[in-house]
Design a protein around this motif. Structure first.
Motif, PDB file in Angstrom:
ATOM      1  N   GLU A  49       0.823  -1.205   0.000  1.00  0.00           N
ATOM      2  CA  GLU A  49       0.000   0.000   0.000  1.00  0.00           C
ATOM      3  C   GLU A  49       0.865   1.266   0.000  1.00  0.00           C
ATOM      4  O   GLU A  49       0.643   2.171  -0.800  1.00  0.00           O
ATOM      5  N   THR A  50       1.864   1.302   0.861  1.00  0.00           N
ATOM      6  CA  THR A  50       2.706   2.500   0.926  1.00  0.00           C
ATOM      7  C   THR A  50       3.540   2.645  -0.340  1.00  0.00           C
ATOM      8  O   THR A  50       3.869   3.763  -0.739  1.00  0.00           O
ATOM      9  N   GLY A  52       2.637   2.576  -3.160  1.00  0.00           N
ATOM     10  CA  GLY A  52       1.891   3.420  -4.092  1.00  0.00           C
ATOM     11  C   GLY A  52       2.564   4.767  -4.312  1.00  0.00           C
ATOM     12  O   GLY A  52       2.541   5.324  -5.407  1.00  0.00           O
ATOM     13  N   LEU A  53       3.204   5.303  -3.291  1.00  0.00           N
ATOM     14  CA  LEU A  53       3.878   6.602  -3.376  1.00  0.00           C
ATOM     15  C   LEU A  53       5.080   6.575  -4.313  1.00  0.00           C
ATOM     16  O   LEU A  53       5.548   7.620  -4.750  1.00  0.00           O
ATOM     17  N   ARG A  55       5.475   4.394  -7.049  1.00  0.00           N
ATOM     18  CA  ARG A  55       5.196   3.849  -8.380  1.00  0.00           C
ATOM     19  C   ARG A  55       5.429   4.846  -9.502  1.00  0.00           C
ATOM     20  O   ARG A  55       5.816   4.471 -10.597  1.00  0.00           O
ATOM     21  N   GLY A  56       5.181   6.124  -9.234  1.00  0.00           N
ATOM     22  CA  GLY A  56       5.310   7.156 -10.260  1.00  0.00           C
ATOM     23  C   GLY A  56       6.718   7.233 -10.829  1.00  0.00           C
ATOM     24  O   GLY A  56       6.902   7.700 -11.952  1.00  0.00           O
ATOM     25  N   CYS A  57       7.726   6.807 -10.083  1.00  0.00           N
ATOM     26  CA  CYS A  57       9.091   6.750 -10.624  1.00  0.00           C
ATOM     27  C   CYS A  57       9.577   5.315 -10.792  1.00  0.00           C
ATOM     28  O   CYS A  57      10.115   4.959 -11.824  1.00  0.00           O
ATOM     29  N   ARG A  59       7.903   2.558 -10.948  1.00  0.00           N
ATOM     30  CA  ARG A  59       6.908   1.755 -11.681  1.00  0.00           C
ATOM     31  C   ARG A  59       6.220   0.730 -10.775  1.00  0.00           C
ATOM     32  O   ARG A  59       6.743   0.317  -9.759  1.00  0.00           O
ATOM     33  N   LYS A  65      13.297   2.611 -14.294  1.00  0.00           N
ATOM     34  CA  LYS A  65      13.280   3.171 -15.649  1.00  0.00           C
ATOM     35  C   LYS A  65      14.716   3.438 -16.024  1.00  0.00           C
ATOM     36  O   LYS A  65      15.336   4.352 -15.487  1.00  0.00           O
ATOM     37  N   TYR A  70      16.197   5.685 -12.754  1.00  0.00           N
ATOM     38  CA  TYR A  70      15.420   5.161 -11.630  1.00  0.00           C
ATOM     39  C   TYR A  70      15.735   3.666 -11.496  1.00  0.00           C
ATOM     40  O   TYR A  70      15.394   2.874 -12.378  1.00  0.00           O
ATOM     41  N   PHE A 101      10.001  12.725  -1.737  1.00  0.00           N
ATOM     42  CA  PHE A 101       8.964  11.684  -1.760  1.00  0.00           C
ATOM     43  C   PHE A 101       9.192  10.604  -0.711  1.00  0.00           C
ATOM     44  O   PHE A 101       8.323   9.771  -0.483  1.00  0.00           O
TER      45      PHE A 101
END
Lengths: 220, 205
Positions: A49-50, A52-53, A55-57, A59, A65, A70, A101
């Motif tokens: 769950e945490t 989730g913060l 994922r934006g970098c 994935r 990436k 990343y 973040f």
């Protein structure tokens, strides 16, 4: 009882507390024994769950990436994840893009072990970025002579000793971190490793990074 | 924002609040919440949470947990807005819970895209972020279709002017409730990226 123990451990781990304003101030090592103990308490379900913060970098599958720098986090040792997060939070390792973040305002202390357990449990994707493949013989020779002692014959690393898994990591990230460690831009780099890397040319670094990115540890 | 529009609406809203909402809760709860919405919210957010004015956010289909937290933050001054604060200060936690559940179950209408030429850039930011400036993809937290989750608000179909106003408020630090990640993201977005991603959000259903 268990909860009190956990919070006492966290106090030992994080004291003296660090504020955002002191971000760039290097501080003492996070206590390795405490990290090892807490890593065992991590709950992957809570960590998911945490995560989730992040994922934006990094994935959703934690494959990172390659072109962005990343790193892949899937399958990394929980202790390594925890130490790197704590080092960035306390300013021992620079990560200006990531720091806001994972600061303590965003990721609560208790969540660190859970995130680490979750990432450790994920399968390592083999779609990672690799090098041009032209110097793999040199890469193997250097790696097995100089690096395997800590990072493992197959690049599997050693969680108990905080040696990162390098197998299957993006080549661009491995190359940058090796170069930064050699040139002392990465402040939390292992001193024994830095001594070895000092003797490496840029070409050696490229060869060994390409080789590491292609390693596949045998399934236990 | 257009403060004059607000002032007239706040005045009208406060008048109706003064009529004493507590008397109504004794009746049927579902009906009571509708009366409350009609008197206190519909003038700005629409009866079904789809607002007619682009400066007022759509609430229809928004995550209930987020709606509740924002209402509490207005009431307690953690999120500051001269239109919302006086209205929220007249409400109890129970009112807010019912309002959050009410707006969460309304059906959102599709948003309005003003500059379709920006959608391609907006989509790239939304799904990929900007690696160089360290903008994470929005999809990572708000989901690919913009519906959000228990922890992150819905963005799909939101009005572009409202979104841009919020991004400006995050960047300047005027909006600093909740976790601080949006502040960093807003500071890292260029004005063009912000406009493009706002258009893309409006296009999501």
């Amino acid at each position: 009882m268990k909860a009190t123990m956990m919070s006492m451990l966290w106090m030992a781990l994080l004291a003296p507390s660090v504020h955002a304003a002191e971000y760039s101030r290097p501080m003492a090592d996070a206590n390795p024994d405490v990290i090892r103990l807490l890593a065992k308490e991590g709950d992957p379900a809570k960590g998911k769950e945490t995560y989730g913060l992040c994922r934006g970098c990094h994935r959703a599958d934690a494959s990172g990436k390659a072109e962005a720098g990343y790193p892949q986090l899937a399958g990394q040792h929980a202790t390594v994840i925890m130490k790197q997060m704590l080092d960035v939070r306390s300013g021992r390792r620079d990560s200006p893009r990531m720091h806001p973040f994972i600061s303590d305002e965003v990721v609560p202390e208790e969540a660190i072990a859970h995130i680490a357990a979750y990432l450790r449990s994920l399968p390592v994707p083999d779609t990672n970025g690799k090098g041009n493949g032209r110097m793999l013989a040199l890469g193997r020779q250097l790696y097995q002579r100089d690096c395997a002692g800590c990072h493992g014959k197959y690049g599997e690393g050693d969680g108990d000793k905080f040696y990162p898994r390098v197998a299957g990591q993006h080549e661009a990230y491995l190359l940058r971190e090796s170069r930064e460690s050699r040139d002392q831009g990465r402040r939390n780099a292992n001193p024994g490793m830095v001594r070895i890397l000092k003797g490496y040319t840029d070409e050696d670094l490229e060869a060994v990074s390409d080789y590491m990115s292609r390693l596949v540890p045998p399934v236990p | 924002m257009a403060p004059r529009v607000w002032k007239a609406r706040i005045a009208a809203t406060l008048l109706t609040l003064g009529m004493g909402y507590t008397a109504m809760v004794t009746g049927d709860a579902a009906q009571a919440v509708e009366v409350l919405v009609e008197r206190s919210c519909s003038g700005c957010h629409g009866m079904d949470g789809n607002s007619a004015t682009a400066e007022f956010p759509n609430l229809a289909g928004q995550q209930a947990s987020y709606l509740l937290r924002e209402m509490q933050d207005y009431k307690e001054g953690r999120r500051q807005n001269e239109a919302m604060a006086p209205i929220m200060s007249a409400l109890s936690t129970q009112d807010m819970q019912q309002l959050a559940a009410y707006f969460a179950r309304q059906t959102p209408v599709p948003g309005t895209v003003n500059k379709p030429g920006l959608l391609a850039l907006g989509q790239r930011i939304y799904l990929e972020g900007n690696d160089r400036s360290g903008v994470p993809s929005c999809e990572g937290c708000h989901e690919e279709n913009g519906e959000g989750s228990k922890k992150f608000p819905r963005l799909a179909g939101q009005h572009v002017p409202y979104t841009l106003d919020q991004i400006a408020q995050y960047a300047s630090g005027q909006r600093n409730n909740g976790i601080r990640v949006m502040r960093t993201i807003a500071q890292r977005l260029t004005p063009e990226e912000a406009e493009a991603v706002a258009e893309y959000m409006a296009s999501l259903k």
